[in-house]
Write a protein that holds these residues in place. Sequence first.
Motif, PDB file in Angstrom:
ATOM      1  N   ASN A 115     -12.698 -10.565   6.977  1.00  0.00           N
ATOM      2  CA  ASN A 115     -13.416 -10.890   7.930  1.00  0.00           C
ATOM      3  C   ASN A 115     -13.088  -9.668   8.917  1.00  0.00           C
ATOM      4  O   ASN A 115     -13.896  -9.338   9.953  1.00  0.00           O
ATOM      5  CB  ASN A 115     -13.205 -12.013   8.671  1.00  0.00           C
ATOM      6  N   LEU A 116     -12.093  -9.020   8.799  1.00  0.00           N
ATOM      7  CA  LEU A 116     -11.761  -7.840   9.741  1.00  0.00           C
ATOM      8  C   LEU A 116     -11.950  -6.701   9.019  1.00  0.00           C
ATOM      9  O   LEU A 116     -11.767  -5.623   9.830  1.00  0.00           O
ATOM     10  CB  LEU A 116     -10.296  -8.121  10.312  1.00  0.00           C
ATOM     11  N   GLY A 117     -12.698  -6.807   7.941  1.00  0.00           N
ATOM     12  CA  GLY A 117     -13.061  -5.402   7.194  1.00  0.00           C
ATOM     13  C   GLY A 117     -12.000  -4.926   6.099  1.00  0.00           C
ATOM     14  O   GLY A 117     -12.155  -3.881   5.664  1.00  0.00           O
ATOM     15  N   PHE A 118     -10.931  -5.518   6.068  1.00  0.00           N
ATOM     16  CA  PHE A 118      -9.708  -5.125   4.912  1.00  0.00           C
ATOM     17  C   PHE A 118     -10.434  -5.583   3.735  1.00  0.00           C
ATOM     18  O   PHE A 118     -10.777  -6.691   3.506  1.00  0.00           O
ATOM     19  CB  PHE A 118      -8.529  -5.998   5.425  1.00  0.00           C
ATOM     20  N   THR A 119     -10.102  -4.664   2.914  1.00  0.00           N
ATOM     21  CA  THR A 119     -10.549  -4.990   1.460  1.00  0.00           C
ATOM     22  C   THR A 119      -9.275  -5.032   0.516  1.00  0.00           C
ATOM     23  O   THR A 119      -9.666  -5.613  -0.775  1.00  0.00           O
ATOM     24  CB  THR A 119     -11.413  -3.756   0.841  1.00  0.00           C
ATOM     25  N   GLY A 120      -8.151  -4.859   0.718  1.00  0.00           N
ATOM     26  CA  GLY A 120      -6.804  -4.814  -0.306  1.00  0.00           C
ATOM     27  C   GLY A 120      -6.754  -3.811  -1.104  1.00  0.00           C
ATOM     28  O   GLY A 120      -6.204  -3.748  -1.920  1.00  0.00           O
ATOM     29  N   ALA A 121      -7.629  -2.554  -0.970  1.00  0.00           N
ATOM     30  CA  ALA A 121      -7.628  -1.683  -1.709  1.00  0.00           C
ATOM     31  C   ALA A 121      -6.430  -0.623  -1.755  1.00  0.00           C
ATOM     32  O   ALA A 121      -6.000  -0.350  -2.914  1.00  0.00           O
ATOM     33  CB  ALA A 121      -8.855  -0.318  -1.196  1.00  0.00           C
ATOM     34  N   SER A 122      -5.399  -0.783  -0.657  1.00  0.00           N
ATOM     35  CA  SER A 122      -4.161  -0.104  -0.923  1.00  0.00           C
ATOM     36  C   SER A 122      -3.312  -0.892  -1.749  1.00  0.00           C
ATOM     37  O   SER A 122      -2.403  -0.514  -2.351  1.00  0.00           O
ATOM     38  CB  SER A 122      -3.516  -0.149   0.532  1.00  0.00           C
ATOM     39  N   TYR A 123      -3.418  -2.282  -1.682  1.00  0.00           N
ATOM     40  CA  TYR A 123      -2.741  -3.291  -2.417  1.00  0.00           C
ATOM     41  C   TYR A 123      -2.978  -3.107  -4.092  1.00  0.00           C
ATOM     42  O   TYR A 123      -2.046  -2.897  -4.703  1.00  0.00           O
ATOM     43  CB  TYR A 123      -2.672  -4.713  -2.129  1.00  0.00           C
ATOM     44  N   ALA A 124      -4.351  -2.961  -4.266  1.00  0.00           N
ATOM     45  CA  ALA A 124      -4.558  -2.806  -5.732  1.00  0.00           C
ATOM     46  C   ALA A 124      -4.353  -1.371  -6.070  1.00  0.00           C
ATOM     47  O   ALA A 124      -3.587  -1.016  -7.204  1.00  0.00           O
ATOM     48  CB  ALA A 124      -6.163  -3.092  -5.809  1.00  0.00           C
ATOM     49  N   ALA A 125      -4.291  -0.363  -5.402  1.00  0.00           N
ATOM     50  CA  ALA A 125      -3.772   0.922  -5.643  1.00  0.00           C
ATOM     51  C   ALA A 125      -2.364   1.055  -6.008  1.00  0.00           C
ATOM     52  O   ALA A 125      -1.784   1.737  -6.650  1.00  0.00           O
ATOM     53  CB  ALA A 125      -4.110   1.931  -4.639  1.00  0.00           C
ATOM     54  N   ALA A 126      -1.549   0.213  -5.352  1.00  0.00           N
ATOM     55  CA  ALA A 126      -0.054  -0.029  -5.407  1.00  0.00           C
ATOM     56  C   ALA A 126       0.118  -0.958  -6.639  1.00  0.00           C
ATOM     57  O   ALA A 126       1.516  -1.297  -6.897  1.00  0.00           O
ATOM     58  CB  ALA A 126       0.635  -0.516  -4.249  1.00  0.00           C
ATOM     59  N   GLY A 127      -0.824  -1.325  -7.387  1.00  0.00           N
ATOM     60  CA  GLY A 127      -0.505  -2.120  -8.568  1.00  0.00           C
ATOM     61  C   GLY A 127      -0.563  -3.872  -8.434  1.00  0.00           C
ATOM     62  O   GLY A 127      -0.083  -4.514  -9.375  1.00  0.00           O
ATOM     63  N   TRP A 128      -0.898  -4.210  -7.099  1.00  0.00           N
ATOM     64  CA  TRP A 128      -0.710  -5.540  -6.871  1.00  0.00           C
ATOM     65  C   TRP A 128      -2.212  -6.104  -7.590  1.00  0.00           C
ATOM     66  O   TRP A 128      -3.128  -5.608  -7.637  1.00  0.00           O
ATOM     67  CB  TRP A 128      -0.939  -5.526  -5.472  1.00  0.00           C
ATOM     68  N   LYS A 129      -2.067  -7.462  -7.559  1.00  0.00           N
ATOM     69  CA  LYS A 129      -3.332  -8.355  -8.216  1.00  0.00           C
ATOM     70  C   LYS A 129      -3.688  -9.296  -7.169  1.00  0.00           C
ATOM     71  O   LYS A 129      -3.116  -9.730  -6.423  1.00  0.00           O
ATOM     72  CB  LYS A 129      -2.709  -8.936  -9.473  1.00  0.00           C
ATOM     73  N   LEU A 130      -5.151  -9.491  -7.380  1.00  0.00           N
ATOM     74  CA  LEU A 130      -5.746 -10.568  -6.546  1.00  0.00           C
ATOM     75  C   LEU A 130      -5.333 -11.773  -7.168  1.00  0.00           C
ATOM     76  O   LEU A 130      -5.814 -12.011  -8.348  1.00  0.00           O
ATOM     77  CB  LEU A 130      -7.217 -10.326  -6.645  1.00  0.00           C
TER      78      LEU A 130
END
Length: 189
Positions: A115-130
């Motif tokens: 809701n604040l515009g965060f997407t998690g792209a940096s986490y995904a780039a660091a190998g994290w999974k949704l």
Amino acid sequence: MHFRNISESLAKELCRSLHYLGTYREGSMDFGLFMPGDDLPTAYCSVSGIGFDSRRSGLARMLQVEERQIAVVSRSYTSPLAPRNTVSYLLARVRKALRGRPGGYEVMATAVDSNLGFTGASYAAAGWKLVTKRAVPKYRYIDGNFMADRQVFSSFGTLRSDLLRSALGAAYAESSCGLKPRLIFGVMI
């Protein structure tokens, strides 16, 4: 960039002045990336044990670990002037720093507020999974200031809207529009 632990006093000031919640999570481990010669980090991250919101969501059950084995990225901030990939580099360094530390952490997790515009792209780039998406039923405001559920519960002992309205009157408000789900990311340490 240089990676190191940062003091609780610096972390509290960074959270107060730079993080959108404006509060520090007590008992956190705090890390930063520093440019050569800088006294303030270009990026920082606070890691805490599993907290109020995560317990309610059943995160440990979803990740198939005990609650005490989850390290939660509870606060982070990166300067707009930071080099590209700073966040994923910081997350990788924090992950490495947690390996073998007392406490027996097995998993790192975080909640990303879309809701604040965060997407998690940096986490995904660091190998994290949704891991999952969690409904955000409402945002709460006291005197016009956003308060996380943890803060509201800590301050007032309840999350029941009727009790908060009764106690706070016009000082209490809630979001009235539909909210996007919170994205929960995780990675094995």
